[in-house]
Design a protein around this motif. Structure first.
Motif, PDB file in Angstrom:
ATOM      1  N   ARG A  21       0.968  -1.046  -0.114  1.00  0.00           N
ATOM      2  CA  ARG A  21      -0.118   0.088   0.131  1.00  0.00           C
ATOM      3  C   ARG A  21       0.840   1.279  -0.050  1.00  0.00           C
ATOM      4  O   ARG A  21       0.694   2.227  -0.748  1.00  0.00           O
ATOM      5  CB  ARG A  21      -0.813  -0.049   1.273  1.00  0.00           C
ATOM      6  N   LEU A  22       2.002   1.233   0.662  1.00  0.00           N
ATOM      7  CA  LEU A  22       2.943   2.526   0.751  1.00  0.00           C
ATOM      8  C   LEU A  22       3.641   2.720  -0.492  1.00  0.00           C
ATOM      9  O   LEU A  22       3.715   3.821  -1.107  1.00  0.00           O
ATOM     10  CB  LEU A  22       3.736   2.165   1.915  1.00  0.00           C
ATOM     11  N   ALA A 108       6.342  12.817   2.558  1.00  0.00           N
ATOM     12  CA  ALA A 108       5.992  12.612   4.027  1.00  0.00           C
ATOM     13  C   ALA A 108       4.636  12.315   4.429  1.00  0.00           C
ATOM     14  O   ALA A 108       4.027  11.205   4.952  1.00  0.00           O
ATOM     15  CB  ALA A 108       6.878  13.386   5.103  1.00  0.00           C
ATOM     16  N   PRO A 109       3.617  13.454   4.104  1.00  0.00           N
ATOM     17  CA  PRO A 109       2.181  13.330   4.615  1.00  0.00           C
ATOM     18  C   PRO A 109       1.386  12.033   3.816  1.00  0.00           C
ATOM     19  O   PRO A 109       0.698  11.300   4.574  1.00  0.00           O
ATOM     20  CB  PRO A 109       1.661  14.643   3.947  1.00  0.00           C
ATOM     21  N   THR A 110       1.999  11.631   2.390  1.00  0.00           N
ATOM     22  CA  THR A 110       1.450  10.534   1.997  1.00  0.00           C
ATOM     23  C   THR A 110       1.689   9.389   2.729  1.00  0.00           C
ATOM     24  O   THR A 110       1.058   8.358   2.940  1.00  0.00           O
ATOM     25  CB  THR A 110       2.041  10.437   0.371  1.00  0.00           C
ATOM     26  N   TYR A 111       3.148   9.043   2.841  1.00  0.00           N
ATOM     27  CA  TYR A 111       3.444   7.894   3.714  1.00  0.00           C
ATOM     28  C   TYR A 111       2.883   7.902   4.946  1.00  0.00           C
ATOM     29  O   TYR A 111       2.342   6.927   5.301  1.00  0.00           O
ATOM     30  CB  TYR A 111       5.192   8.280   3.785  1.00  0.00           C
ATOM     31  N   GLU A 112       2.846   8.752   5.878  1.00  0.00           N
ATOM     32  CA  GLU A 112       2.326   8.712   7.039  1.00  0.00           C
ATOM     33  C   GLU A 112       0.879   8.562   7.211  1.00  0.00           C
ATOM     34  O   GLU A 112       0.036   7.722   7.880  1.00  0.00           O
ATOM     35  CB  GLU A 112       2.329  10.214   7.879  1.00  0.00           C
ATOM     36  N   LEU A 115      -0.080   4.866   5.919  1.00  0.00           N
ATOM     37  CA  LEU A 115       0.521   4.028   6.726  1.00  0.00           C
ATOM     38  C   LEU A 115      -0.560   3.838   8.059  1.00  0.00           C
ATOM     39  O   LEU A 115      -1.089   2.927   8.241  1.00  0.00           O
ATOM     40  CB  LEU A 115       1.862   4.352   7.481  1.00  0.00           C
ATOM     41  N   THR A 116      -0.991   5.239   8.622  1.00  0.00           N
ATOM     42  CA  THR A 116      -2.070   4.974   9.332  1.00  0.00           C
ATOM     43  C   THR A 116      -3.322   4.498   8.905  1.00  0.00           C
ATOM     44  O   THR A 116      -4.036   3.574   9.541  1.00  0.00           O
ATOM     45  CB  THR A 116      -2.507   6.581   9.769  1.00  0.00           C
ATOM     46  N   ALA A 117      -3.767   4.848   7.627  1.00  0.00           N
ATOM     47  CA  ALA A 117      -4.950   4.147   7.105  1.00  0.00           C
ATOM     48  C   ALA A 117      -4.828   2.445   7.036  1.00  0.00           C
ATOM     49  O   ALA A 117      -5.739   1.927   7.186  1.00  0.00           O
ATOM     50  CB  ALA A 117      -5.278   4.559   5.445  1.00  0.00           C
ATOM     51  N   ALA A 118      -3.531   1.994   6.260  1.00  0.00           N
ATOM     52  CA  ALA A 118      -3.255   0.695   6.401  1.00  0.00           C
ATOM     53  C   ALA A 118      -3.375  -0.077   7.668  1.00  0.00           C
ATOM     54  O   ALA A 118      -4.253  -1.215   7.972  1.00  0.00           O
ATOM     55  CB  ALA A 118      -1.930   0.473   5.946  1.00  0.00           C
TER      56      ALA A 118
END
Length: 138
Positions: A21-22, A108-112, A115-118
Motif C-alpha cells: 500500500r505504501l 512524508a504526509p502521503t507515507y504517514e 501507513l495510518t490508513a493501512a
C-alpha cells in the motif's frame, strides 16, 4: 495455542500488505519507490544529510549491491550525490540534495497517511488487530 510460526506468518502478512500500500501510494503520487523514500528519510535526518553507503544499507535493510543501485537511481533523479570520504578514499558517502529534501518533505504526509490508513484497516481484521494494538501501544 498459537505457535511462533503462526504468529510470525501474521506479522509477515501484515507487513507485506502495508508495504504494498505504501509503495503504490508513493509511486502514484510522487514517482518514487518505498526504498527511495526510506533512503531519503534516513539521509534527511542524518548529520549533514549524508551517510556512508554501508550505513545507509543497514538502516534501510538492503544489501550493498541493492543500495548501490538505489543510490544510482536517486543520483540520476538529482535527489542525492556521492562523495568520497576525505580520510579514507575507499569510503563512499551519499548526500541528500535540496531537491531530495523537497521530495521527501512532500512525500512524508502521503507515507504517514497511508501507513495510518493501512493500520486502521488491519486493526479491523481479527487476525491483525492484536498486532496493530501492540504496534500502537505507548
Amino acid at each position: 495455542m498459537e505457535t511462533d510460526g503462526a504468529r510470525w506468518d501474521r506479522v509477515v502478512t501484515l507487513h507485506g500488505g502495508v508495504e504494498q500500500r505504501l509503495a503504490k501510494a508513493l509511486q502514484r503520487r510522487h514517482g518514487i519507490g518505498l526504498s527511495e523514500y526510506r533512503a531519503l528519510c534516513r539521509l534527511v535526518h542524518a548529520p549533514d544529510g549524508e551517510l556512508r553507503m554501508q550505513e545507509l544499507a543497514a538502516l534501510i535493510g538492503l544489501n550493498q549491491s541493492s543500495v548501490s543501485r538505489l543510490v544510482t537511481r536517486l543520483e540520476s533523479a538529482g535527489l542525492t550525490r556521492r562523495d568520497h570520504c576525505p580520510a579514507d578514499r575507499r569510503g563512499v558517502y551519499t548526500q541528500v540534495t535540496d531537491e531530495g529534501r523537497a521530495v521527501q518533505e512532500k512525500a512524508a504526509p502521503t507515507y504517514e497517511g497511508e501507513l495510518t490508513a493501512a493500520l486502521d484497516d488491519a486493526a479491523a481484521e481479527p487476525a491483525f488487530a492484536p498486532l496493530v494494538q501492540m504496534l500502537r501501544a505507548r
